[in-house]
Design an enzyme around this catalytic site. Sequence first.
Site, PDB file in Angstrom:
ATOM      1  N   ALA A   1       0.821  -1.208   0.000  1.00 13.71           N
ATOM      2  CA  ALA A   1       0.000   0.000   0.000  1.00 13.71           C
ATOM      3  C   ALA A   1       0.856   1.259   0.000  1.00 13.71           C
ATOM      4  O   ALA A   1       0.357   2.354   0.188  1.00 13.71           O
ATOM      5  CB  ALA A   1      -0.944   0.000   1.190  1.00 13.71           C
TER       6      ALA A   1
ATOM      7  N   SER B   1       3.296   2.467   2.019  1.00 16.57           N
ATOM      8  CA  SER B   1       3.602   3.238   3.229  1.00 16.57           C
ATOM      9  C   SER B   1       5.059   3.119   3.662  1.00 16.57           C
ATOM     10  O   SER B   1       5.415   3.532   4.767  1.00 16.57           O
ATOM     11  CB  SER B   1       2.681   2.820   4.380  1.00 16.57           C
ATOM     12  OG  SER B   1       2.803   1.439   4.650  1.00 16.57           O
TER      13      SER B   1
ATOM     14  N   GLY C   1      11.115 -12.745  -3.998  1.00 14.64           N
ATOM     15  CA  GLY C   1       9.849 -13.283  -4.457  1.00 14.64           C
ATOM     16  C   GLY C   1       8.706 -12.389  -4.033  1.00 14.64           C
ATOM     17  O   GLY C   1       8.891 -11.417  -3.288  1.00 14.64           O
TER      18      GLY C   1
ATOM     19  N   TYR D   1      12.760   5.501  19.478  1.00 18.54           N
ATOM     20  CA  TYR D   1      12.228   6.066  18.240  1.00 18.54           C
ATOM     21  C   TYR D   1      12.402   7.579  18.343  1.00 18.54           C
ATOM     22  O   TYR D   1      11.865   8.208  19.253  1.00 18.54           O
ATOM     23  CB  TYR D   1      10.751   5.687  18.150  1.00 18.54           C
ATOM     24  CG  TYR D   1      10.062   5.900  16.829  1.00 18.54           C
ATOM     25  CD1 TYR D   1       9.699   4.812  16.044  1.00 18.54           C
ATOM     26  CD2 TYR D   1       9.703   7.166  16.391  1.00 18.54           C
ATOM     27  CE1 TYR D   1       9.016   4.981  14.854  1.00 18.54           C
ATOM     28  CE2 TYR D   1       9.033   7.353  15.201  1.00 18.54           C
ATOM     29  CZ  TYR D   1       8.687   6.253  14.431  1.00 18.54           C
ATOM     30  OH  TYR D   1       8.000   6.439  13.251  1.00 18.54           O
TER      31      TYR D   1
END
Length: 543
Positions: free
Chosen positions: A136, A138, A270, A454
């Site tokens: 998607a 992101s 893959g 983080y």
Amino acid sequence: MDRRSPSASAAGPLPRRSWWGWGTEDRALPDGECADLGALVPGAAGTPLPVPGIADLDMPLSRVTAPPSLGHLVSDAPEDRAGHTYGKAYRDVVRALYGDLRPAPDLVARPRTEREVTDVLDWASGADVAVVPYGAGSSVVGGVEYRAGLHRGVVSMDLTGLDRVLEVDRVSRAARIQAGVLGPALEDQLRPHGLTLRHFPQSFEFSTLGGWLATRAGGHYATLHTHIDDLVESMRVVTPAGVNESLRVPGSGAGPSPDRLFLGSEGTLGVITEAWMRLQDRPGHKASATVFFDGFDTALRAVRAISQSGLHPANCRLLDPGEAALAQVAVGGRSALVLGVESAGRPVDGRLAELVGLARDHGGAPAPAGREDSDTAAGTWRSAFLRMPYLRDALARMSVISETFETACTWDRLPLLVDTVRRELAATVRKTTGSEAMVNCRLTHVYPDGAAPYFTVVAAARRGSEVAMWDDVKAAATQVLGDLGATVTHHHAVGRDHRPGYDRQRPEPFALALRAAKQALDPAGILNPGVLLDPAPRPGATG
């Protein structure tokens, strides 16, 4: 077993995705709010960068045409190509805002079956066309952006057409799931069975099961089963050399794990088409609490005690004073620890009380505990957490660097790591941009032997030089992490942006094995070239 659970797409169309930034167009901040936000950052530009319209983009011409047999699968429409050019990192957003679409794929393919995946790979292998698997979009590490420049053309393979839960084994609490299903649609299909995958990354709305598997994604839950790896029973992967399907068992000691070869392979070996995933009963009991600390080092000791207690909180997010203030969880220079517990079958208040007691024993001051859905500091943090990428995009429009990076290290090195990153990055930002930086830290995941810090960096940049300035800051961060023995990424994956740090930490014998696997499974070198490994030169290839 129940088979062929209905697709959640029957509920109606999703809101229109933003081609240039995070999430959906309707949630992007308008110009006035961008300006108001930018005014909070000294040195920010006075007006926001305009968002280009698709019709105004200088899109490069497509260089390849798919054969008629694949014509129903592919598109060269400008909106499709623009939306599949970049991921959603800060540098991706800025380049899109400036209308730089030079890396745009020539075609976007949307297979709906595994056979169609194979057909695309067969054609591309013989036509010298690179294929970039796309869940998607992101990625925040350059994972879906072709940069190799060695192939005749590039196809972005959008897998969101493979979007169903195919089987549910309620007895074993597992399901066979197609890789292109988005997070919300996946949970919608599991909900009637009373089950959940219990994997909720920040990108949950805008990422797929296959993307999580290909990048070894980390979820929202801070302890125990933190990564998608822990939830895999078996996988099915289409490679140019054939289909690899592992045995579905709860555990096996039969040699190296075939799934481990493809988990984290980021589309280079893959295309993951489906997987059997371990599920859990949906939790019916939830509780949360917030504990405040006057010192971040004191809070680190409290979190270490919690991580080694065996109580396994679902949420254990520690926010330093800057991060806590940004999330409107705490003020006055205090750090905030957001705790959450949940269970499918038994009350959790006692376990939450134990966790809060541990934090109190280490100098924490608990706020009144509330239910998961109540108006508490924990709820405030969750709202800010989900809104943050949209704020990042708004700051990008104001020529403000607003970006994150994450890592992991053992507890004995963590205090030094946090202090060094703050100091070195503040100095780099000052030298590179002439601005003062805000460098914040939070812990997203914790383990008995270490944690995942983080970091958020916010600073005004010079308009027109935002990407180059951030690249300098990112290079400094990568250097610090490597010097202190921390990983280049805990859950954001490697992509292309983290290659320097990954090459440094990867053992050379493993690199040899990975190159051999790449050559054996993808002999034409078409799958996501440049991710994890340098693309091998091919005689006669054109670029």
